[in-house]
Motif scaffolding. Structure first.
Motif, PDB file in Angstrom:
ATOM      1  N   MET A  80       0.799  -1.230   0.000  1.00 33.89           N
ATOM      2  CA  MET A  80       0.000   0.000   0.000  1.00 33.89           C
ATOM      3  C   MET A  80       0.830   1.277   0.000  1.00 33.89           C
ATOM      4  O   MET A  80       0.309   2.346  -0.294  1.00 33.89           O
ATOM      5  CB  MET A  80      -0.933   0.014   1.216  1.00 33.89           C
ATOM      6  N   THR A  81       2.118   1.178   0.387  1.00 30.60           N
ATOM      7  CA  THR A  81       2.912   2.408   0.475  1.00 30.60           C
ATOM      8  C   THR A  81       4.140   2.396  -0.429  1.00 30.60           C
ATOM      9  O   THR A  81       4.784   1.351  -0.611  1.00 30.60           O
ATOM     10  CB  THR A  81       3.352   2.725   1.925  1.00 30.60           C
ATOM     11  N   CYS A  82       4.473   3.576  -0.954  1.00 28.43           N
ATOM     12  CA  CYS A  82       5.646   3.734  -1.818  1.00 28.43           C
ATOM     13  C   CYS A  82       6.925   3.933  -1.007  1.00 28.43           C
ATOM     14  O   CYS A  82       8.008   4.052  -1.567  1.00 28.43           O
ATOM     15  CB  CYS A  82       5.427   4.896  -2.780  1.00 28.43           C
ATOM     16  N   ARG A  83       6.804   3.990   0.334  1.00 25.89           N
ATOM     17  CA  ARG A  83       8.006   4.119   1.165  1.00 25.89           C
ATOM     18  C   ARG A  83       8.563   2.733   1.463  1.00 25.89           C
ATOM     19  O   ARG A  83       7.829   1.820   1.850  1.00 25.89           O
ATOM     20  CB  ARG A  83       7.673   4.850   2.469  1.00 25.89           C
ATOM     21  N   CYS A  96       4.164   7.539   5.936  1.00 26.58           N
ATOM     22  CA  CYS A  96       4.094   6.779   4.690  1.00 26.58           C
ATOM     23  C   CYS A  96       2.909   7.174   3.815  1.00 26.58           C
ATOM     24  O   CYS A  96       1.759   6.958   4.210  1.00 26.58           O
ATOM     25  CB  CYS A  96       3.927   5.287   5.009  1.00 26.58           C
ATOM     26  N   PRO A  97       3.150   7.693   2.604  1.00 25.67           N
ATOM     27  CA  PRO A  97       2.013   7.887   1.700  1.00 25.67           C
ATOM     28  C   PRO A  97       1.427   6.525   1.327  1.00 25.67           C
ATOM     29  O   PRO A  97       2.168   5.591   1.007  1.00 25.67           O
ATOM     30  CB  PRO A  97       2.646   8.544   0.464  1.00 25.67           C
ATOM     31  N   ILE A  98       0.112   6.404   1.416  1.00 27.77           N
ATOM     32  CA  ILE A  98      -0.593   5.214   0.919  1.00 27.77           C
ATOM     33  C   ILE A  98      -1.121   5.610  -0.460  1.00 27.77           C
ATOM     34  O   ILE A  98      -1.743   6.672  -0.598  1.00 27.77           O
ATOM     35  CB  ILE A  98      -1.783   4.841   1.847  1.00 27.77           C
ATOM     36  N   ILE A  99      -0.827   4.803  -1.468  1.00 33.23           N
ATOM     37  CA  ILE A  99      -1.219   5.207  -2.822  1.00 33.23           C
ATOM     38  C   ILE A  99      -1.998   4.104  -3.536  1.00 33.23           C
ATOM     39  O   ILE A  99      -1.958   2.934  -3.133  1.00 33.23           O
ATOM     40  CB  ILE A  99       0.015   5.627  -3.671  1.00 33.23           C
ATOM     41  N   ASP A 100      -2.698   4.493  -4.603  1.00 30.78           N
ATOM     42  CA  ASP A 100      -3.437   3.501  -5.386  1.00 30.78           C
ATOM     43  C   ASP A 100      -2.588   3.058  -6.584  1.00 30.78           C
ATOM     44  O   ASP A 100      -1.415   3.433  -6.706  1.00 30.78           O
ATOM     45  CB  ASP A 100      -4.823   4.038  -5.787  1.00 30.78           C
ATOM     46  N   LEU A 268      11.450   4.352  -5.522  1.00 31.58           N
ATOM     47  CA  LEU A 268      11.230   3.733  -6.837  1.00 31.58           C
ATOM     48  C   LEU A 268      12.391   2.869  -7.296  1.00 31.58           C
ATOM     49  O   LEU A 268      12.236   2.054  -8.203  1.00 31.58           O
ATOM     50  CB  LEU A 268      10.951   4.818  -7.886  1.00 31.58           C
ATOM     51  N   ASP A 269      13.560   3.058  -6.685  1.00 34.18           N
ATOM     52  CA  ASP A 269      14.727   2.312  -7.149  1.00 34.18           C
ATOM     53  C   ASP A 269      15.066   1.116  -6.262  1.00 34.18           C
ATOM     54  O   ASP A 269      16.115   0.516  -6.393  1.00 34.18           O
ATOM     55  CB  ASP A 269      15.929   3.263  -7.254  1.00 34.18           C
ATOM     56  N   SER A 270      14.160   0.766  -5.372  1.00 38.06           N
ATOM     57  CA  SER A 270      14.380  -0.407  -4.517  1.00 38.06           C
ATOM     58  C   SER A 270      13.682  -1.622  -5.120  1.00 38.06           C
ATOM     59  O   SER A 270      12.964  -1.510  -6.113  1.00 38.06           O
ATOM     60  CB  SER A 270      13.839  -0.126  -3.120  1.00 38.06           C
ATOM     61  N   GLU A 271      13.899  -2.763  -4.494  1.00 37.30           N
ATOM     62  CA  GLU A 271      13.358  -4.031  -4.994  1.00 37.30           C
ATOM     63  C   GLU A 271      11.911  -4.258  -4.571  1.00 37.30           C
ATOM     64  O   GLU A 271      11.253  -5.177  -5.043  1.00 37.30           O
ATOM     65  CB  GLU A 271      14.205  -5.198  -4.443  1.00 37.30           C
ATOM     66  N   ILE A 272      11.445  -3.426  -3.631  1.00 37.51           N
ATOM     67  CA  ILE A 272      10.143  -3.686  -3.013  1.00 37.51           C
ATOM     68  C   ILE A 272       8.982  -3.617  -4.005  1.00 37.51           C
ATOM     69  O   ILE A 272       9.065  -2.956  -5.031  1.00 37.51           O
ATOM     70  CB  ILE A 272       9.871  -2.702  -1.853  1.00 37.51           C
ATOM     71  N   ASP A 273       7.902  -4.299  -3.607  1.00 38.81           N
ATOM     72  CA  ASP A 273       6.726  -4.401  -4.463  1.00 38.81           C
ATOM     73  C   ASP A 273       5.585  -3.575  -3.863  1.00 38.81           C
ATOM     74  O   ASP A 273       5.129  -3.845  -2.762  1.00 38.81           O
ATOM     75  CB  ASP A 273       6.330  -5.899  -4.535  1.00 38.81           C
ATOM     76  N   PHE A 274       5.161  -2.520  -4.580  1.00 33.70           N
ATOM     77  CA  PHE A 274       3.982  -1.769  -4.116  1.00 33.70           C
ATOM     78  C   PHE A 274       3.145  -1.335  -5.305  1.00 33.70           C
ATOM     79  O   PHE A 274       3.643  -1.206  -6.434  1.00 33.70           O
ATOM     80  CB  PHE A 274       4.400  -0.575  -3.243  1.00 33.70           C
ATOM     81  N   LEU A 275       1.882  -1.113  -5.056  1.00 34.30           N
ATOM     82  CA  LEU A 275       0.945  -0.689  -6.101  1.00 34.30           C
ATOM     83  C   LEU A 275       1.316   0.700  -6.597  1.00 34.30           C
ATOM     84  O   LEU A 275       1.702   1.562  -5.814  1.00 34.30           O
ATOM     85  CB  LEU A 275      -0.477  -0.666  -5.545  1.00 34.30           C
ATOM     86  N   GLY A 276       1.212   0.928  -7.897  1.00 33.53           N
ATOM     87  CA  GLY A 276       1.480   2.248  -8.464  1.00 33.53           C
ATOM     88  C   GLY A 276       2.943   2.490  -8.771  1.00 33.53           C
ATOM     89  O   GLY A 276       3.307   3.572  -9.232  1.00 33.53           O
ATOM     90  N   LYS A 277       3.805   1.483  -8.525  1.00 34.98           N
ATOM     91  CA  LYS A 277       5.249   1.686  -8.705  1.00 34.98           C
ATOM     92  C   LYS A 277       5.589   2.004 -10.166  1.00 34.98           C
ATOM     93  O   LYS A 277       6.310   2.980 -10.439  1.00 34.98           O
ATOM     94  CB  LYS A 277       6.006   0.441  -8.243  1.00 34.98           C
ATOM     95  N   GLU A 278       5.064   1.209 -11.092  1.00 36.12           N
ATOM     96  CA  GLU A 278       5.375   1.442 -12.513  1.00 36.12           C
ATOM     97  C   GLU A 278       4.832   2.784 -12.970  1.00 36.12           C
ATOM     98  O   GLU A 278       5.488   3.527 -13.701  1.00 36.12           O
ATOM     99  CB  GLU A 278       4.813   0.294 -13.373  1.00 36.12           C
TER     100      GLU A 278
END
Ligand code: THG
Length: 369
Positions: A80-83, A96-100, A268-278
């Motif tokens: 849920m978060t880009c952090r 932490c911003p929660i994003i869609d 954005l440059d980490s390995e983590i998986d979150f919605l809206g990353k792309e």
């Protein structure tokens, strides 16, 4: 000005402290997560000056917790978060911003890591629990999601440190900013973080034991007499001067974290998986088209109840004002505005209509102070 009272019901929930703040003279409420949140105790400007020099106790129970626990809890919170929370530690808070899936901001909670498999999202005013549930169901995650009965008391202001030391003992002075731990009050443990929605310093007590919390509320006022303690609430003027953003006012689902200056919370440059990353990667490479900025206006009063159009010298609309107040520090109106590219440069002159009168102003960086 005509005044109205708020019709209370189970849908707009009271807090365990409501009867207390009403005795203490609350003069305005707003609602927050379907709960009463005090918005004024008399003059906003008097409260602002008091907050900057003494200590206030705030009923911020409206900052509700969304508890996420279980085997997949860390995965869900990260989704849920880009952090990047991969290196997060127990006993720490994370903004932490929660994003869609489009990068739109859904909320901007303080996330507390209670354990490897237990998290609290201390949310702003939007329905994060429903978003989390929907994702968990869709992803078949093994998690439990619910709203625990936690009712925060914030103790804010420069004298909050002395007051909290008096109530909880010397140990609490060792707590670091955005750290939390458990402290004893008459035999009951309370989770306390060094945090809060002001830049004047202070603590937030996450009250789980309501009865003890009410006793603690009264004790803070009793023990706080020598520090000139007063009841208060998040202060519009102080929070704008400090650029503490308010979800639903300064930003919403139609804005992304890069437009809101949250770059340091976007991994954005980490390995983590979150919605809206792309989507956010695409936005980063193309460049944002609007940006949250400060604005100073040559006016003495303002009240923002919807976005106000901002124009340049040629009356071209270049953005919208989202929050504003008269600042005693700058002796003029200051505000938080979403400004379109390329008008967001510092010192850009702007025009704005307030009550059918046109005022001039300038774009500036955030925070103001
Ligand atoms: N405390 C708690 N819950 C909350 C808020 C709070 N939920 C709703 C709302 N406030 C969330 N919004 C914010 C915005 C800013 C901060 C905290 C919550 C904040 N920001 C610091 C800053 O901007 O300097 C620190 C950020 C950081 O270092 O990570 O504190 O107030 N419990």
């Amino acid at each position: 000005m005509k005044t109205f009272s708020i019709a209370k019901s189970r849908r707009i929930r009271s807090t365990p402290y409501t009867s207390r703040i009403e005795k203490q003279g609350v003069t305005a409420y707003t609602t927050y997560n379907h709960m009463l949140l005090p918005a004024a105790f008399g003059s906003l400007e008097d409260s602002y000056h008091h907050l900057k020099k003494s200590v206030q106790v705030w009923d911020v129970a409206g900052e509700r917790q969304v508890e996420i626990s279980g085997k997949d809890s860390a995965k869900l919170v990260q989704l849920m978060t880009c952090r990047d929370l991969s290196k997060s530690k127990e006993g720490r808070c994370y903004y932490c911003p929660i994003i869609d899936d489009k990068g739109g901001i859904i909320n901007d909670p303080v996330v507390l890591k209670l354990g490897e498999e237990r998290w609290w999202l201390s949310i702003a005013d939007s329905d994060v629990l429903l978003y989390a549930k929907g994702l968990a169901i869709g992803k078949k995650f093994e998690v439990k999601i619910f709203e625990p009965d936690v009712n925060i008391i914030a103790v804010q202001g420069p004298k909050s440190f002395k007051l909290m030391e008096k109530v909880f003992g010397q140990k609490i002075t060792e707590l670091k900013f955005f750290g939390f731990d458990y402290y004893d009050f008459k035999g009951t443990k309370h989770l306390i973080a060094q945090s809060g929605w002001s830049k004047q310093g202070g603590y937030e007590i996450y009250v789980e034991n309501t009865k003890s919390g009410q006793d603690l509320y009264d004790t803070l006022f009793e023990d706080g007499k020598e520090f000139d303690v007063k009841p208060g609430c998040p202060n519009l003027i102080e929070r704008i001067e400090s650029a503490l953003l308010s979800y639903g006012n300064d930003m919403d689902i139609n804005d992304n974290p890069l437009e809101c200056g949250f770059d340091k919370y976007v991994s954005l440059d980490s390995e983590i998986d979150f919605l809206g990353k792309e989507e956010l990667k695409k936005i980063r490479s193309e460049g944002i088209k609007k940006k949250l900025k400060g604005i100073k206006i040559d006016a003495k009063e303002i009240s923002v109840t919807r976005s106000l159009k901002i124009m340049d010298e040629n009356n071209t609309i270049i953005g919208e004002l989202r929050s504003a107040c008269y600042s005693p520090h700058f002796k003029q109106v200051i505000g938080i505005a979403m400004i379109n590219k390329p008008y967001w440069e510092d010192k850009q002159t702007v025009k704005i209509d307030i009550n059918d009168q046109t005022f001039e102003g300038k774009v500036c960086d955030l925070p103001f102070i």
